[in-house]
Scaffold this motif. Structure first.
Motif, short mmCIF file in Angstrom:
data_model
loop_
_atom_site.label_atom_id
_atom_site.label_comp_id
_atom_site.label_asym_id
_atom_site.label_seq_id
_atom_site.Cartn_x
_atom_site.Cartn_y
_atom_site.Cartn_z
N PHE A 33 0.94 -1.40 -0.06
CA PHE A 33 0.25 0.24 0.32
C PHE A 33 1.15 1.33 -0.04
CE2 PHE A 33 -3.04 2.96 2.89
CZ PHE A 33 -4.08 2.86 1.83
N GLY A 34 1.61 1.58 -1.14
CA GLY A 34 2.07 2.67 -1.36
C GLY A 34 3.20 2.57 -0.89
N ASP A 35 3.86 3.79 0.26
CA ASP A 35 5.44 3.31 1.29
C ASP A 35 5.25 2.14 2.08
OD1 ASP A 35 6.34 4.59 -0.76
OD2 ASP A 35 6.36 6.15 0.71
N VAL A 36 4.10 1.66 2.75
CA VAL A 36 4.37 1.34 3.99
C VAL A 36 3.62 -0.82 3.35
CG1 VAL A 36 3.16 3.03 5.13
CG2 VAL A 36 1.53 0.89 4.28
N LYS A 37 3.73 -1.59 3.80
CA LYS A 37 2.74 -2.71 4.09
C LYS A 37 2.13 -2.88 4.74
CE LYS A 37 4.32 -7.84 3.81
NZ LYS A 37 5.88 -8.83 3.68
N VAL A 38 0.78 -3.13 4.92
CA VAL A 38 0.03 -3.30 5.75
C VAL A 38 -0.56 -4.77 5.89
CG1 VAL A 38 -2.86 -3.92 5.99
CG2 VAL A 38 -1.22 -1.63 4.96
N VAL A 39 -0.18 -5.42 6.95
CA VAL A 39 -1.12 -6.88 7.35
C VAL A 39 -2.08 -7.62 8.12
CG1 VAL A 39 0.26 -9.17 7.67
CG2 VAL A 39 1.37 -7.21 7.03
N ALA A 40 -2.95 -7.86 7.60
CA ALA A 40 -3.90 -8.44 8.61
C ALA A 40 -4.00 -9.34 9.09
CB ALA A 40 -5.46 -8.02 7.02
N LEU A 41 -4.37 -9.60 10.04
CA LEU A 41 -4.12 -10.29 11.21
C LEU A 41 -4.81 -11.09 11.93
CD1 LEU A 41 -0.82 -9.01 12.58
CD2 LEU A 41 -0.84 -10.98 11.09
#
Ligand SMILES: [Zn+2]
Length: 284
Positions: A33-41
């Motif tokens: 996601f753009g400059d970040v990584k998103v991890v749904a846990l």
């Protein structure tokens, strides 16, 4: 209505284009996601009776309203947490229940393992509030700190007192926060009191779009998007919770916004659009 429908549809494709699924499993979903990584846990789920839903009067419904999704006669709430991985820090938003509540919860550390994430990489935790299914995962079932390298845990200043007993060992790492507190260069606190006195959402500006991690703004998506006035028995102030829900949904319907909910069906991320007085959720 038609005039407004087209830009909304356009915004959906733009934003979902900005958030790309990298990997997933039963208990995790990782997104670029753009400059970040998103991890749904996924920590698990909790079943609750439909009487937890409250009318504006504060009373339970006599009969379950149309459209409410039930599993075996119960409301099934997914319990989710979200890890935001930035260049300089990894911020975990909420932590699940660990072994403190029901055996249907407490999968967070296993979910991280499934996602290939070392729990030692979590440098910061940001709590939306301090109910058991959000804060107790700070402590592993064996009583040790779940995130040994955590520098700070951010918590709405009204709820700092929860750091005793089970959580006492973490007290010196707490940082009480208020509206607009900057958790990192990309994450800003948005005060949204009502479900609890210090309830806080976190807005992540990824550079390619915004993700509003809104905690317990919504417990039962099958009714509260369509009827945002419907409250939850455990909202400490139901009318303030209702105002906060409307405030955050008004924010989320703007272009290039996604929301991440602690109790939205896993992975708990999607787009909110307006439909007259009601709102509509489209899962990613
Ligand atoms: Zn909750």
């Amino acid at each position: 209505m038609m005039a407004g429908a087209m830009p909304d549809r356009f915004a959906v494709s733009q934003t979902e284009g900005a958030m790309k699924l990298i990997a997933s499993g039963p208990n995790h979903a990782s997104f670029a996601f753009g400059d970040v990584k998103v991890v749904a846990l996924r920590d698990g789920y909790v079943d609750m009776p439909p009487t937890r839903l409250r009318q504006v009067s504060g009373l339970a419904f006599k009969t379950v309203p149309a459209g409410v999704a039930l599993v075996g006669g119960q409301l099934r709430l997914s319990v989710n947490a979200f890890l935001i991985i930035e260049a300089e820090r990894s911020v975990l938003i909420d932590t699940g229940a660990s072994n403190s509540w029901l055996p249907t919860m407490g999968a967070l550390l296993a979910a991280m393992q499934e996602a290939g994430i070392d729990r030692h990489s979590v440098t910061h935790v940001a709590l939306t509030h301090t109910h058991e299914d959000h804060v107790n995962g700070l402590i592993a079932p064996d009583g040790s700190a779940a995130f040994p390298r955590m520098e700070h845990v951010f918590v709405g200043q009204e709820e700092l007192s929860v750091f005793r007993g089970r959580l006492a060992s973490l007290r010196d790492r707490t940082r009480p926060i208020d509206d607009r507190f900057q958790v990192s260069t990309r994450i800003t606190a948005v005060k949204a009191a009502g479900h609890s006195a210090g309830h806080t959402a976190y807005e992540i500006d990824s550079g390619a779009g915004r993700l509003l991690a809104w905690g317990d703004t919504m417990h039962v998506p099958s009714i509260q998007f369509a009827r945002p006035e419907v409250a939850w028995e455990f909202d400490s102030n139901q009318s303030k919770a209702r105002e906060a829900r409307l405030m955050l949904m008004e924010r989320a319907v703007q272009p290039n916004y996604l929301v991440a909910g602690a109790h939205l069906d896993f992975p708990g991320i999607g787009r909110v659009t307006r439909n007259g007085e009601a709102f509509v959720f489209q899962a990613i």
